[in-house]
Motif scaffolding. Sequence first.
Motif, mmCIF file in Angstrom:
data_model
loop_
_atom_site.group_PDB
_atom_site.id
_atom_site.type_symbol
_atom_site.label_atom_id
_atom_site.label_comp_id
_atom_site.label_asym_id
_atom_site.label_seq_id
_atom_site.Cartn_x
_atom_site.Cartn_y
_atom_site.Cartn_z
ATOM 1 N N MET A 72 15.399 1.614 -19.815
ATOM 2 C CA MET A 72 16.536 2.140 -20.589
ATOM 3 C C MET A 72 17.431 0.986 -21.039
ATOM 4 S SD MET A 72 17.891 5.573 -18.692
ATOM 5 C CE MET A 72 16.994 7.123 -18.699
ATOM 6 N N ALA A 73 17.679 0.031 -20.120
ATOM 7 C CA ALA A 73 18.571 -1.096 -20.454
ATOM 8 C C ALA A 73 17.950 -1.945 -21.563
ATOM 9 C CB ALA A 73 18.828 -1.945 -19.208
ATOM 10 N N LEU A 74 16.663 -2.255 -21.433
ATOM 11 C CA LEU A 74 16.018 -3.113 -22.434
ATOM 12 C C LEU A 74 15.904 -2.401 -23.780
ATOM 13 C CD1 LEU A 74 13.165 -4.656 -20.205
ATOM 14 C CD2 LEU A 74 15.233 -5.812 -20.992
ATOM 15 N N ILE B 148 26.546 -5.072 -21.332
ATOM 16 C CA ILE B 148 25.379 -5.190 -20.450
ATOM 17 C C ILE B 148 25.243 -3.847 -19.727
ATOM 18 C CG2 ILE B 148 24.541 -6.311 -18.330
ATOM 19 C CD1 ILE B 148 25.922 -8.880 -19.356
ATOM 20 N N VAL B 149 24.079 -3.235 -19.829
ATOM 21 C CA VAL B 149 23.895 -1.893 -19.255
ATOM 22 C C VAL B 149 23.885 -1.996 -17.719
ATOM 23 C CG1 VAL B 149 22.340 0.103 -19.124
ATOM 24 C CG2 VAL B 149 22.565 -1.164 -21.274
ATOM 25 N N CYS B 150 24.790 -1.283 -17.079
ATOM 26 C CA CYS B 150 24.906 -1.356 -15.606
ATOM 27 C C CYS B 150 24.036 -0.261 -14.981
ATOM 28 C CB CYS B 150 26.357 -1.178 -15.191
ATOM 29 S SG CYS B 150 27.394 -2.527 -15.784
ATOM 30 N N ASN C 38 16.710 -9.556 -23.745
ATOM 31 C CA ASN C 38 15.507 -9.219 -22.969
ATOM 32 C C ASN C 38 15.554 -9.713 -21.525
ATOM 33 O OD1 ASN C 38 15.366 -11.866 -23.480
ATOM 34 N ND2 ASN C 38 13.463 -11.835 -24.643
ATOM 35 N N VAL C 39 16.741 -10.094 -21.055
ATOM 36 C CA VAL C 39 16.860 -10.638 -19.699
ATOM 37 C C VAL C 39 17.596 -9.625 -18.828
ATOM 38 C CG1 VAL C 39 17.819 -12.539 -18.336
ATOM 39 C CG2 VAL C 39 16.941 -12.972 -20.630
ATOM 40 N N ALA D 105 20.423 -8.050 -21.031
ATOM 41 C CA ALA D 105 20.403 -6.651 -21.474
ATOM 42 C C ALA D 105 21.041 -5.734 -20.438
ATOM 43 C CB ALA D 105 18.965 -6.211 -21.732
ATOM 44 N N GLY D 106 20.701 -5.943 -19.174
ATOM 45 C CA GLY D 106 21.166 -5.015 -18.151
ATOM 46 C C GLY D 106 21.376 -5.694 -16.808
#
Length: 421
Positions: A120-122, A231-233, A133-134, A197-198
């Motif tokens: 989901m984060a990527l 940044i998606v947590c 992408n990290v 990303a996350g």
Amino acid sequence: MNLVTRDQKHLWHPLTQHKISPEALPIVKAKGSILYAEDGSEYIDGIASWYTAMYGHCNEYITEKVAAQMQNLDQVVFSGFTHEPAVQLSEALIKILPENQQKLFFNDNGSTATEIGIKMALQYHHNQGNNRNVMLAFEEGFHGDTFGAMSVSGLSVYNGAFEEHFIEVLRIPVPLGENNSEVISGLEELISGNNIAGFIYEPLVQGAAAMKMHDAAGLNEILKVCKKNDIVCVADEVMTGFGKTGKYFASDYMETKPDVMCLSKALTAGLLPMGLTTCSQKIYDAFYADDISKGLFHGHTYSANPPACTAAIAGIELLVSEEIQQQIKSVIKSHQAFDEKIKDHPKVTNRRQLGVIYAFDLHIKMERYGNLRNQLFKHFMDNGIFLRPLGNTIYILAPFTVSQMELDKIYNVIDDLLNKI
Ligand SMILES: Cc1ncc(COP(=O)(O)O)c(C=O)c1O
């Protein structure tokens, strides 16, 4: 042939090097906090079977509901169909999750729950054309054994065969209070030089790292910085979820809420395997488009298995009940009293507790899977207690329904050990 011999013929157990491991113990029944072995011996399940059976094994309230569900609808494809247990579970869960969580995606276990959290984060960034992408993760975290989950796990000493296939991950230390500003400045530096990303994290308690606990204020600061930078947590609450920390979720201790949450283990009260990845509307909306390729193309055959959903609904009903909430409070108090008792013992160090999770370290040097660890395990089993020391850490995470007598027995056996080693 007895069960052990038949087991050895074809079975390959998890986390086991069979050449040097003792034979598996046949368990024939489980009820409440007790595991019953084939040879008549009994064990208090001091870790609720890897923190799943939090309302006691074979809890009749749950088993009766699941049995009824099994007579009515066993399984149906969840792509293109829906059913009452899935919908009811979503309604029950949304009521207790942090209020920004709005959508539920079903999967099979803790590893797939985190795997989807990572995806989901990527894809959240991919769908918006962002070159990110990290993943960011804590040192010593554990998120499961599938490839994405292994990649973000810092605890991967035995993952050498796969490392070259891992996704790119940067790590930060956990905030412990005194190092919070250092952690934050390190984080800001990492963010400025990388395409993150996350951020995936076990909130407040790192289970497999031996119940290591960290600072809620520090974690809140980290989440704030991540959110500021889109940044998606991703909170991995596979271990901490469903009341163990003294709140419904460990994320409830922080003001800043995760974008995504990963749930499993106690989700289905130890009855059936299931995982869930939940997310906020903002994450969901990034996948909602006329373009089919922007969807989350991930699906497990047993997604939203009706009996598993029913077990989860019944588990949540128990969790929010006055009775279980009282039991949680009383286990917390008992642990506090035990902690008071052993706090000055020369063999005891790094005592820690959050909710019903209690842990301390033995003040001796030993390896995570070494001989001494095996002797500790044997001491507990010989005395009718199932505890799994993690290296020199001894922890208790019994069912909420454990009786005072059972808890006292666990404490006495630990006490006895402290006076022997
Ligand atoms: C925090 C955390 N995440 C993920 C997992 C993986 O869950 P599973 O073993 O169900 O794949 C675990 C398992 O212990 C865990 O503790």
